[in-house]
Design a protein around this motif. Structure first.
Motif, PDB file in Angstrom:
ATOM      1  N   PRO A  55      37.896 -24.246  -3.578  1.00 27.37           N
ATOM      2  CA  PRO A  55      38.491 -25.078  -2.529  1.00 27.37           C
ATOM      3  C   PRO A  55      37.672 -25.061  -1.240  1.00 27.37           C
ATOM      4  O   PRO A  55      37.262 -23.995  -0.779  1.00 27.37           O
ATOM      5  CB  PRO A  55      39.865 -24.441  -2.302  1.00 27.37           C
ATOM      6  N   ASP A  56      37.424 -26.238  -0.688  1.00 33.59           N
ATOM      7  CA  ASP A  56      36.770 -26.362   0.619  1.00 33.59           C
ATOM      8  C   ASP A  56      37.886 -26.511   1.646  1.00 33.59           C
ATOM      9  O   ASP A  56      38.300 -27.622   1.979  1.00 33.59           O
ATOM     10  CB  ASP A  56      35.848 -27.585   0.621  1.00 33.59           C
ATOM     11  N   MET A  57      38.369 -25.380   2.143  1.00 35.72           N
ATOM     12  CA  MET A  57      39.564 -25.405   2.978  1.00 35.72           C
ATOM     13  C   MET A  57      39.342 -26.084   4.326  1.00 35.72           C
ATOM     14  O   MET A  57      40.280 -26.659   4.891  1.00 35.72           O
ATOM     15  CB  MET A  57      40.096 -23.987   3.183  1.00 35.72           C
ATOM     16  N   GLU A  58      38.132 -26.037   4.862  1.00 35.10           N
ATOM     17  CA  GLU A  58      37.883 -26.735   6.126  1.00 35.10           C
ATOM     18  C   GLU A  58      38.080 -28.235   5.934  1.00 35.10           C
ATOM     19  O   GLU A  58      38.699 -28.911   6.769  1.00 35.10           O
ATOM     20  CB  GLU A  58      36.474 -26.450   6.630  1.00 35.10           C
ATOM     21  N   GLN A  59      37.563 -28.771   4.823  1.00 38.13           N
ATOM     22  CA  GLN A  59      37.734 -30.197   4.550  1.00 38.13           C
ATOM     23  C   GLN A  59      39.175 -30.517   4.163  1.00 38.13           C
ATOM     24  O   GLN A  59      39.695 -31.580   4.502  1.00 38.13           O
ATOM     25  CB  GLN A  59      36.768 -30.630   3.447  1.00 38.13           C
ATOM     26  N   VAL A  60      39.827 -29.591   3.467  1.00 38.07           N
ATOM     27  CA  VAL A  60      41.250 -29.783   3.148  1.00 38.07           C
ATOM     28  C   VAL A  60      42.054 -29.942   4.437  1.00 38.07           C
ATOM     29  O   VAL A  60      42.891 -30.848   4.566  1.00 38.07           O
ATOM     30  CB  VAL A  60      41.789 -28.585   2.324  1.00 38.07           C
ATOM     31  N   HIS A 175      30.294 -32.142  11.075  1.00 39.85           N
ATOM     32  CA  HIS A 175      29.831 -31.841  12.433  1.00 39.85           C
ATOM     33  C   HIS A 175      31.026 -31.565  13.347  1.00 39.85           C
ATOM     34  O   HIS A 175      30.969 -30.685  14.213  1.00 39.85           O
ATOM     35  CB  HIS A 175      28.997 -33.001  12.980  1.00 39.85           C
ATOM     36  N   LEU A 176      32.104 -32.322  13.148  1.00 38.14           N
ATOM     37  CA  LEU A 176      33.296 -32.126  13.969  1.00 38.14           C
ATOM     38  C   LEU A 176      33.841 -30.710  13.810  1.00 38.14           C
ATOM     39  O   LEU A 176      34.235 -30.075  14.795  1.00 38.14           O
ATOM     40  CB  LEU A 176      34.378 -33.150  13.598  1.00 38.14           C
ATOM     41  N   VAL A 177      33.884 -30.211  12.572  1.00 38.05           N
ATOM     42  CA  VAL A 177      34.374 -28.852  12.333  1.00 38.05           C
ATOM     43  C   VAL A 177      33.578 -27.847  13.156  1.00 38.05           C
ATOM     44  O   VAL A 177      34.140 -26.946  13.788  1.00 38.05           O
ATOM     45  CB  VAL A 177      34.287 -28.505  10.825  1.00 38.05           C
TER      46      VAL A 177
END
Length: 211
Positions: A55-60, A175-177
């Motif tokens: 899981p890519d939790m930042e993108q989630v 980039h926003l993250v």
């Protein structure tokens, strides 16, 4: 909480008005955008038992924020004020206790409601928010960041098709993250700082466009 809800609702109204001045009267299918975002969220989380997925939790969590944008938009109707909508959300969430659903299950429950009711359910969204390990403070901070990115996109040719979504081989969301992780979300000029940081990263002469 109510004040933060009002702030986010007002920001969403401003964003939607930027795209269409009479956006509320257009009765756009916000529920459809919402459930499609749910599908994108599942893609980032993973669902394929036949292959290894992490899981890519930042993108989630970014997808959760996108869903919140569409959910807030779906709650506007007629002459209902931002204050009244915030009151309704707060009332629906009063006494909320998460049922402990996983990310996939909470996402499916929210998408199912959107399809059946053609609307948005804050309580089901709150279940998803908790499943994604987001609290309200994080939701508010990330929402402001994504709202600023949406304005940035519009300022740099999103509707005209000239906006560059890939910066140095990565999507603007990535980039926003990084930008949000570097800034103090309690700063009075937090939104302006996010915009300036995005502009500093954006490739091409369009980055010089005024806000």
């Amino acid at each position: 909480m109510k004040q933060a809800l009002q702030t986010m609702l007002a920001m969403q109204d401003r964003m939607n008005t930027r795209i269409h001045p009479q956006w509320i009267d257009q009765d756009f299918a916000w529920y459809r955008a919402l459930w499609i975002e749910c599908g994108e969220l599942i893609e980032h989380y993973g669902y394929k038992w036949w292959k290894k997925q992490t899981p890519d939790m930042e993108q989630v969590r970014l997808e959760v924020i996108d869903i919140w944008h569409f959910g807030l938009s779906a709650l506007f109707a007629g002459d209902k004020t931002v204050e009244a909508i915030a009151e309704d959300i707060a009332a629906e969430l009063a006494g909320f206790s998460p049922a402990g659903l996983g990310v996939r299950e909470a996402t499916e429950a929210l998408a199912l409601h959107a399809l059946q009711a053609q609307g948005f359910c804050p309580r089901r969204f709150w279940e998803l928010m908790h499943a994604a390990e987001l609290d309200f403070t994080q939701l508010h901070s990330a929402y402001v960041g994504k709202n600023v990115l949406n304005f940035f996109r519009q300022d740099h040719g999103y509707q005209a098709g000239t906006y560059q979504k890939l910066w140095a081989g990565r999507e603007d969301n990535e980039h926003l993250v990084e930008v949000l992780a570097e800034l103090d979300n309690a700063a009075d000029d937090y939104a302006d700082q996010v915009y300036a940081a995005l502009q500093a990263r954006y490739p091409g002469a369009a980055a010089d466009a005024p806000r």
